[in-house]
Design an enzyme around this catalytic site. Structure first.
Site, mmCIF file in Angstrom:
data_model
loop_
_atom_site.group_PDB
_atom_site.id
_atom_site.type_symbol
_atom_site.label_atom_id
_atom_site.label_comp_id
_atom_site.label_asym_id
_atom_site.label_seq_id
_atom_site.Cartn_x
_atom_site.Cartn_y
_atom_site.Cartn_z
ATOM 1 N N LYS A 1 -49.490 84.407 20.471
ATOM 2 C CA LYS A 1 -49.687 83.314 21.699
ATOM 3 C C LYS A 1 -48.199 82.465 21.743
ATOM 4 O O LYS A 1 -47.821 82.373 20.579
ATOM 5 C CB LYS A 1 -50.759 82.287 21.655
ATOM 6 C CG LYS A 1 -50.547 81.135 22.625
ATOM 7 C CD LYS A 1 -50.832 81.682 23.901
ATOM 8 C CE LYS A 1 -50.590 80.319 25.053
ATOM 9 N NZ LYS A 1 -50.575 80.737 26.331
ATOM 10 N N ASN B 1 -55.089 82.150 35.674
ATOM 11 C CA ASN B 1 -55.228 81.479 34.484
ATOM 12 C C ASN B 1 -54.272 80.203 34.690
ATOM 13 O O ASN B 1 -53.062 80.392 35.130
ATOM 14 C CB ASN B 1 -54.932 82.152 32.967
ATOM 15 C CG ASN B 1 -53.295 82.192 32.743
ATOM 16 O OD1 ASN B 1 -52.820 81.562 32.273
ATOM 17 N ND2 ASN B 1 -52.718 83.165 33.132
ATOM 18 N N CYS C 1 -43.244 80.900 31.414
ATOM 19 C CA CYS C 1 -44.785 80.207 31.556
ATOM 20 C C CYS C 1 -44.717 79.619 32.941
ATOM 21 O O CYS C 1 -43.949 78.578 33.272
ATOM 22 C CB CYS C 1 -44.800 79.257 30.454
ATOM 23 S SG CYS C 1 -46.511 78.459 30.456
HETATM 24 O O1 LIG Z 1 -50.774 78.750 30.706
HETATM 25 C C1 LIG Z 1 -50.249 79.481 29.824
HETATM 26 O O2 LIG Z 1 -50.240 79.263 28.318
HETATM 27 C C2 LIG Z 1 -49.344 80.734 30.023
HETATM 28 N N1 LIG Z 1 -49.955 81.410 31.091
HETATM 29 C C3 LIG Z 1 -49.674 82.708 31.412
HETATM 30 O O3 LIG Z 1 -50.060 83.540 32.323
HETATM 31 N N2 LIG Z 1 -48.215 83.087 31.137
HETATM 32 C C4 LIG Z 1 -47.716 82.252 30.106
HETATM 33 O O4 LIG Z 1 -46.515 82.775 29.612
HETATM 34 C C5 LIG Z 1 -48.240 80.968 29.535
HETATM 35 I I1 LIG Z 1 -47.226 79.972 28.014
#
Ligand SMILES: O=C(O)c1[nH]c(=O)[nH]c(=O)c1I
Length: 309
Positions: free
Chosen positions: A44, A68, A128
């Protein structure tokens, strides 16, 4: 049928791995990936300090994909550095993804990772979409060049980047021009989620995730054509780098398409979240069957050989 792939000179049993963010936040999850059929795995994205991330619900999946807004929940970079130090790198290729909130945070994490004895492959996340108030570095080419210049200086080993999707040919050109300035930037992972989509439930007349009024990154079938375009765009523009494909892989067919578009490795996110690590066995079986039906005995026989009209 041989699924062997070469990545940065290292032979891998097959091209599959997880997408960063899915099944890779804790050592338990990472050990699950280490025991799976995937030949590689990525942690992650991490920050200097641990983060709890955005309020829940922050993930939702539908027949056509997922949305998300996790908000970068992670255990802090030292946790993943420790995991990499203990990891048996002979067993599986391990990538370590960082997503510092500032340029200095990225430099500080890289300085520590550089000292590591047991180096995982560094993937710098430029994309992100879900940290409120933090625009994506991948959409600011000047900031991207400044960060890559620092990373290139601080980290003397090959590294890669996780890019957001681009939707304009001039942006493919501009992003590739920045990436090609850095010879040690050895791989490019395309794509991160398609940022700030909005899924609305017709029954409840409501958004489906809590953070950011329901706006979040899209994954799954929704994003496959965009993912394939980005893989092929950077495959054409960065001949000295390897491309890792991510986006919309739900079966051997989509893995085959990513490879045809020029990917060296293929990541699975939404389908891994929904199905668990058995997805790797299923997709490998399906990919093997597709190759056999077409008479391909190796991935190099068709990788990057996308036909145009
Ligand atoms: O919300 C997130 O943690 C996240 N969610 C994503 O869809 N891509 C990313 O690079 C990340 I850092």
């Amino acid at each position: 049928t041989d699924l062997t792939c070469l990545f940065l000179g290292q032979p891998l049993a097959n091209p599959l791995m997880n997408a960063s963010g899915v099944c890779c936040r804790t050592t338990t999850e990472l050990d699950t990936l280490a025991s799976s059929a995937a030949a590689a795995m990525v942690t992650k994205s991490c920050t200097l300090e641990p983060r709890t991330g955005n309020p829940e619900p922050r993930y939702s999946s539908l027949p056509l994909g997922s949305i998300n807004s996790m908000g970068l929940p992670n255990e802090g970079y030292q946790y993943y550095l420790d995991y990499a130090e203990r990891f048996d790198h002979e067993r599986k290729l391990l990538f370590l993804s960082i997503s510092g909130l500032t340029l200095d945070d990225n430099v500080e994490m890289i300085a520590a990772i550089r000292e590591a004895v047991n180096p995982a492959l560094l993937e710098v996340n430029l994309s992100c979409p879900n940290v409120p108030g933090k625009p994506q570095t991948g959409y600011d080419f000047e900031a991207m060049d400044e960060l890559l210049d620092e990373v290139n200086d601080a980290y003397k080993r090959p590294f890669g980047v996780k890019l957001p999707p681009y939707f304009d040919i001039s942006h493919f050109d501009a992003a590739a021009e920045v990436l090609n300035r850095y010879p040690r930037l050895a791989f490019v992972t395309c794509i991160n989620s398609v940022g700030n989509g909005l899924v609305i439930d017709p029954d409840t007349e409501s958004v489906v995730i809590k953070p950011k009024d329901g706006f979040g990154g899209l994954g799954g079938a929704y994003v496959l054509p965009t993912a394939l375009a980005n893989v092929n765009a950077f495959y054409r523009r960065c001949p000295d780098k390897q491309i890792i494909g991510c986006g919309g892989v739900q079966s051997g067919t989509e893995a085959f398409l990513h490879l045809l578009a020029g990917a060296s490795l293929v990541q699975i996110g939404t389908a891994l979240y929904e199905e668990g690590p058995a997805v790797f066995d299923r997709v490998l079986g399906e990919l093997t069957a597709i190759m056999a039906s077409k008479g391909y005995t190796s991935i190099d026989a068709f990788r990057g050989k996308l036909k145009t009209l």
